[in-house]
Design a protein around this motif. Structure first.
Motif, mmCIF file in Angstrom:
data_model
loop_
_atom_site.group_PDB
_atom_site.id
_atom_site.type_symbol
_atom_site.label_atom_id
_atom_site.label_comp_id
_atom_site.label_asym_id
_atom_site.label_seq_id
_atom_site.Cartn_x
_atom_site.Cartn_y
_atom_site.Cartn_z
ATOM 1 N N VAL A 187 57.133 8.436 -12.212
ATOM 2 C CA VAL A 187 56.445 7.272 -12.778
ATOM 3 C C VAL A 187 54.975 7.373 -12.407
ATOM 4 C CG1 VAL A 187 56.142 4.759 -12.612
ATOM 5 C CG2 VAL A 187 58.439 5.726 -12.773
ATOM 6 N N LEU A 188 54.119 7.169 -13.388
ATOM 7 C CA LEU A 188 52.675 7.089 -13.205
ATOM 8 C C LEU A 188 52.326 5.609 -13.286
ATOM 9 C CD1 LEU A 188 49.980 8.728 -13.051
ATOM 10 C CD2 LEU A 188 49.903 8.526 -15.543
ATOM 11 N N LEU A 189 51.936 5.023 -12.157
ATOM 12 C CA LEU A 189 51.658 3.589 -12.088
ATOM 13 C C LEU A 189 50.174 3.354 -11.846
ATOM 14 C CD1 LEU A 189 52.487 0.590 -11.862
ATOM 15 C CD2 LEU A 189 53.061 1.029 -9.463
ATOM 16 N N TRP A 190 49.495 2.831 -12.882
ATOM 17 C CA TRP A 190 48.089 2.438 -12.747
ATOM 18 C C TRP A 190 48.109 1.016 -12.193
ATOM 19 C CZ3 TRP A 190 44.585 6.149 -14.168
ATOM 20 C CH2 TRP A 190 45.012 7.141 -15.050
ATOM 21 N N PHE A 191 47.379 0.767 -11.096
ATOM 22 C CA PHE A 191 47.406 -0.569 -10.498
ATOM 23 C C PHE A 191 46.026 -0.951 -9.997
ATOM 24 C CE2 PHE A 191 48.092 -3.874 -7.414
ATOM 25 C CZ PHE A 191 49.081 -4.645 -8.005
ATOM 26 N N ARG A 192 45.632 -2.187 -10.356
ATOM 27 C CA ARG A 192 44.361 -2.744 -9.929
ATOM 28 C C ARG A 192 44.615 -4.006 -9.106
ATOM 29 N NH1 ARG A 192 45.925 -1.535 -14.415
ATOM 30 N NH2 ARG A 192 44.981 0.093 -15.636
ATOM 31 N N GLU A 193 43.657 -4.382 -8.288
ATOM 32 C CA GLU A 193 43.800 -5.530 -7.390
ATOM 33 C C GLU A 193 44.289 -6.787 -8.119
ATOM 34 O OE1 GLU A 193 41.115 -7.499 -3.899
ATOM 35 O OE2 GLU A 193 40.148 -7.205 -5.842
ATOM 36 N N ASP A 194 43.822 -7.002 -9.347
ATOM 37 C CA ASP A 194 44.168 -8.226 -10.079
ATOM 38 C C ASP A 194 45.456 -8.114 -10.904
ATOM 39 O OD1 ASP A 194 41.819 -9.314 -9.078
ATOM 40 O OD2 ASP A 194 40.653 -8.793 -10.849
ATOM 41 N N ASP A 195 46.193 -7.007 -10.737
ATOM 42 C CA ASP A 195 47.401 -6.792 -11.546
ATOM 43 C C ASP A 195 48.631 -7.530 -11.034
ATOM 44 O OD1 ASP A 195 46.004 -5.232 -13.302
ATOM 45 O OD2 ASP A 195 46.841 -3.325 -12.611
ATOM 46 N N THR A 255 45.031 3.947 -8.159
ATOM 47 C CA THR A 255 44.251 2.729 -7.941
ATOM 48 C C THR A 255 42.763 3.086 -8.032
ATOM 49 O OG1 THR A 255 44.285 3.108 -5.545
ATOM 50 C CG2 THR A 255 45.982 1.645 -6.459
ATOM 51 N N PRO A 256 41.930 2.128 -8.437
ATOM 52 C CA PRO A 256 40.488 2.403 -8.517
ATOM 53 C C PRO A 256 39.924 2.821 -7.160
ATOM 54 C CG PRO A 256 41.023 0.384 -9.678
ATOM 55 C CD PRO A 256 42.260 0.780 -8.910
ATOM 56 N N LYS A 257 38.960 3.750 -7.197
ATOM 57 C CA LYS A 257 38.323 4.228 -5.974
ATOM 58 C C LYS A 257 37.472 3.128 -5.339
ATOM 59 C CE LYS A 257 38.103 9.137 -7.015
ATOM 60 N NZ LYS A 257 37.220 10.280 -7.271
ATOM 61 N N ALA A 274 55.390 -4.419 -8.183
ATOM 62 C CA ALA A 274 55.160 -3.329 -9.136
ATOM 63 C C ALA A 274 55.843 -2.049 -8.658
ATOM 64 C CB ALA A 274 53.662 -3.104 -9.321
ATOM 65 N N LEU A 275 55.792 -1.787 -7.348
ATOM 66 C CA LEU A 275 56.434 -0.587 -6.809
ATOM 67 C C LEU A 275 57.955 -0.693 -6.871
ATOM 68 C CD1 LEU A 275 54.100 0.147 -3.757
ATOM 69 C CD2 LEU A 275 54.243 1.414 -5.916
ATOM 70 N N TYR A 333 39.558 -2.265 -6.939
ATOM 71 C CA TYR A 333 39.872 -1.458 -5.748
ATOM 72 C C TYR A 333 40.966 -2.126 -4.921
ATOM 73 C CZ TYR A 333 39.254 0.516 -1.068
ATOM 74 O OH TYR A 333 39.463 1.095 0.159
ATOM 75 N N VAL A 334 41.901 -1.305 -4.433
ATOM 76 C CA VAL A 334 42.995 -1.782 -3.583
ATOM 77 C C VAL A 334 42.850 -1.101 -2.225
ATOM 78 C CG1 VAL A 334 45.502 -1.914 -3.317
ATOM 79 C CG2 VAL A 334 44.494 -2.027 -5.611
ATOM 80 N N GLU A 335 42.858 -1.892 -1.163
ATOM 81 C CA GLU A 335 42.716 -1.360 0.197
ATOM 82 C C GLU A 335 43.878 -0.422 0.525
ATOM 83 O OE1 GLU A 335 40.426 -1.679 2.545
ATOM 84 O OE2 GLU A 335 39.157 -3.165 1.546
ATOM 85 N N PRO A 336 43.591 0.719 1.176
ATOM 86 C CA PRO A 336 44.664 1.627 1.577
ATOM 87 C C PRO A 336 45.726 0.950 2.444
ATOM 88 C CG PRO A 336 42.546 2.710 1.803
ATOM 89 C CD PRO A 336 42.266 1.264 1.468
ATOM 90 N N SER A 337 45.312 0.011 3.299
ATOM 91 C CA SER A 337 46.295 -0.689 4.141
ATOM 92 C C SER A 337 47.252 -1.522 3.283
ATOM 93 C CB SER A 337 45.592 -1.577 5.167
ATOM 94 O OG SER A 337 44.770 -2.539 4.518
ATOM 95 N N ASP A 338 46.748 -2.083 2.169
ATOM 96 C CA ASP A 338 47.605 -2.839 1.257
ATOM 97 C C ASP A 338 48.598 -1.920 0.560
ATOM 98 O OD1 ASP A 338 46.186 -5.122 1.946
ATOM 99 O OD2 ASP A 338 44.930 -5.083 0.146
ATOM 100 N N ILE A 339 48.148 -0.709 0.206
ATOM 101 C CA ILE A 339 49.040 0.264 -0.420
ATOM 102 C C ILE A 339 50.142 0.655 0.557
ATOM 103 C CG2 ILE A 339 49.207 2.630 -1.321
ATOM 104 C CD1 ILE A 339 46.300 2.212 -2.384
ATOM 105 N N GLY A 340 49.757 0.954 1.801
ATOM 106 C CA GLY A 340 50.736 1.344 2.824
ATOM 107 C C GLY A 340 51.764 0.262 3.076
ATOM 108 N N GLU A 341 51.291 -0.972 3.194
ATOM 109 C CA GLU A 341 52.199 -2.096 3.451
ATOM 110 C C GLU A 341 53.143 -2.322 2.279
ATOM 111 O OE1 GLU A 341 51.756 -6.889 3.913
ATOM 112 O OE2 GLU A 341 50.277 -5.654 4.973
ATOM 113 N N ALA A 342 52.609 -2.299 1.049
ATOM 114 C CA ALA A 342 53.441 -2.511 -0.138
ATOM 115 C C ALA A 342 54.467 -1.388 -0.289
ATOM 116 C CB ALA A 342 52.569 -2.608 -1.389
#
Length: 144
Positions: free
Chosen positions: A61-69, A93-95, A75-76, A101-110
């Motif tokens: 799965v290719l998941l495009w995700f932005r902070e406001d999504d 996620t946007p750079k 989503a995961l 932009y999504v914080e790396p810590s938010d990605i890790g937690e999610a």
């Protein structure tokens, strides 16, 4: 046009760990998605990206995700529900400094909350960072 080994290495999709013949389902598509990356995935796999209505089991799965999504964990979880155990979820996620932009810590937690392990991070495209996430094969027995 034949794909040479040198060309395959220069294809941005090779960084995603995708292989020819794989079916990749794309979620979260919008106008800001990187068209060159999308086309390189289709070139590498030899097939168009499957859309959100795809009703079979994709290889990735290719998941495009932005902070406001919305909620990244949700989503995961949705993304993991369509793939086999061990299949990758390629989260884009946007750079840093880009809108959404999504914080790396938010990605890790999610990812952890969704039962995923992050295996790598990569530069996906000019404006997009990528995270390769997988469901531990033994963790989800009883699914599909």
């Amino acid at each position: 046009m034949s794909a040479t080994a040198g060309h395959a290495e220069s294809n941005p999709a090779t960084r995603l760990g995708l292989q020819p013949g794989q079916v990749v389902q794309e979620l979260g598509y919008d106008d800001d998605c990187d068209q060159d990356l999308r086309e390189s995935i289709e070139e590498l796999t030899g097939a168009e990206l499957a859309d959100e209505d795809y009703d079979d089991v994709p290889d990735a799965v290719l998941l495009w995700f932005r902070e406001d999504d919305g909620d990244l964990t949700d989503a995961l979880v949705d993304a993991t529900s369509v793939v086999e155990n061990g299949a990758p979820i390629l989260l884009l996620t946007p750079k840093t400094g880009r809108a959404g932009y999504v914080e790396p810590s938010d990605i890790g937690e999610a990812a952890t909350t969704a039962g995923l392990a992050q295996t790598s991070s990569f530069n996906a495209a000019k404006d997009w960072s990528g995270s390769r996430l997988v469901t531990p094969k033994a963790a989800r027995t009883g699914k599909r």
